[in-house]
Design an enzyme around this catalytic site. Structure first.
Site, mmCIF file in Angstrom:
data_model
loop_
_atom_site.group_PDB
_atom_site.id
_atom_site.type_symbol
_atom_site.label_atom_id
_atom_site.label_comp_id
_atom_site.label_asym_id
_atom_site.label_seq_id
_atom_site.Cartn_x
_atom_site.Cartn_y
_atom_site.Cartn_z
ATOM 1 N N SER A 1 -66.633 -26.089 -51.208
ATOM 2 C CA SER A 1 -66.485 -24.974 -52.145
ATOM 3 C C SER A 1 -65.132 -24.280 -52.046
ATOM 4 O O SER A 1 -64.560 -23.879 -53.078
ATOM 5 C CB SER A 1 -67.610 -23.965 -51.938
ATOM 6 N N LYS B 1 -81.039 -20.595 -49.360
ATOM 7 C CA LYS B 1 -81.232 -20.337 -50.790
ATOM 8 C C LYS B 1 -82.523 -19.580 -51.114
ATOM 9 O O LYS B 1 -82.577 -18.856 -52.107
ATOM 10 C CB LYS B 1 -81.202 -21.650 -51.573
ATOM 11 N N ASN C 1 -78.343 -19.531 -55.386
ATOM 12 C CA ASN C 1 -77.150 -20.165 -54.809
ATOM 13 C C ASN C 1 -75.903 -19.315 -54.989
ATOM 14 O O ASN C 1 -74.832 -19.665 -54.491
ATOM 15 C CB ASN C 1 -76.937 -21.568 -55.403
ATOM 16 N N ASP D 1 -77.251 -23.853 -60.283
ATOM 17 C CA ASP D 1 -77.385 -25.297 -60.061
ATOM 18 C C ASP D 1 -77.822 -26.030 -61.323
ATOM 19 O O ASP D 1 -77.306 -27.106 -61.644
ATOM 20 C CB ASP D 1 -78.377 -25.578 -58.935
ATOM 21 N N ALA E 1 -88.291 -33.581 -54.771
ATOM 22 C CA ALA E 1 -89.049 -32.388 -55.152
ATOM 23 C C ALA E 1 -88.599 -31.159 -54.369
ATOM 24 O O ALA E 1 -89.350 -30.205 -54.225
ATOM 25 C CB ALA E 1 -90.546 -32.631 -54.942
#
Length: 296
Positions: A29, A81, A102, A118, A145
């Site tokens: 990032s 998160k 996020n 996201d 999932a």
């Protein structure tokens, strides 16, 4: 000097944000946000902040963001998160529906809002890299999932996909995901077993891998692509390596491929714009810079 003091020292009084994770050294990032800061000639900073997976440590993070005048917010990734959510002043509707945050934005009144970008990043990268795909193209098979799958499924449902097929190594997790996001308009969510993953490719317009299978250091994703139509797109949200085994196999048979780097880049846009007040776009040059930072 602790991690917070180091981040403040790096910022040198400039507005700043950071990626928060445990561990955090692997995050790319700073490279993607640093590109925008340089491109836009913004006198700001984006750093790394290691925060342990303990409630007390997250409480310290929230207090730090609130008391530090030039703090604008942060990104969050594993394992924070979900755990951060009860500590924030508000959660926007998208993040609440997905059940994960996020991005944290410090609002003008000093309160903290949790957001989830996201799903936005997933769809933006899909539309850019596979422009032939539309929600009306046909069924979508999603592998996995977890938290990323929740954002992907929510965005696909909102986009209008007519049928979602969900498969996970632990079937009950896929069932729970399907129940959480079943649309009210009668569109289908089909939950299959892991051993059916190849068969469920028949007639699909898009395959999305949200699992860690194929990631560097993880086992390969074992799936037979033969039933998948050649015009279907294949999307692997893994970005280390950029060319996973799944994408290499799909590319070899002529499917349009989307790697995970695009999602990483696009999900960063809304946060950057909120923190630093400047609209930005993802570019080929930015992708090259971040890919080089990955060693790709």
């Amino acid at each position: 000097m602790n991690a917070y003091e180091q981040l403040v020292a790096e910022a040198q009084g400039r507005p700043f944000a950071a990626i928060v994770a445990w561990p955090v050294e692997h995050s790319r990032s700073p490279a993607l946000h640093g590109f925008w800061l340089r491109q836009q000639r913004i006198d700001g900073h984006y750093g790394r902040l290691p925060v342990e997976p303990r409630r007390a440590a997250l409480e310290e993070l929230v207090a730090f963001l609130k008391r530090t005048p030039n703090a604008r917010g942060c990104n969050l990734t594993l394992p924070h998160k979900i755990e951060i959510m009860p500590l924030l002043d508000r959660i926007d509707p998208v993040a609440k529906r997905i059940g994960a945050v996020n991005t944290v934005v410090k609002l003008p009144d000093g309160t903290l809002e949790g957001r989830n970008t996201d799903g936005f990043g997933f769809l933006e990268a899909l539309k850019y890299n596979a422009p032939h795909w539309t929600a009306a193209s046909g069924p979508v098979l999603v592998l996995g999932a977890g938290g990323a799958a929740r954002a992907v499924v929510a965005s696909l449902i909102d986009e209008g996909v007519p049928e979602l097929r969900l498969v996970n190594r632990t079937r009950q997790s896929a069932v729970d995901l399907g129940v959480a996001f079943t649309p009210a308009d009668g569109r289908r969510i089909v939950v299959g077993s892991w051993h059916e993953r190849s068969e469920l490719l028949a007639g699909a317009a898009l395959l999305v891998n949200t699992t860690s299978l194929g990631m560097k250091g993880q086992p390969a994703l074992d799936i037979d692509l033969a039933p998948l139509p050649r015009q279907a797109a294949v999307y692997d949200i893994v970005y280390v390596p950029l060319e996973t085994g799944l994408l290499a196999a799909a590319r070899a048979r002529g499917n349009r491929c989307v790697d995970g780097l695009g999602m990483l880049l696009h999900q960063g846009r809304p946060g950057f714009e909120a923190w630093f007040g400047r609209k930005v776009d993802v570019s080929v040059e930015q992708r090259r810079v971040v890919a080089a930072d990955l060693g790709a």
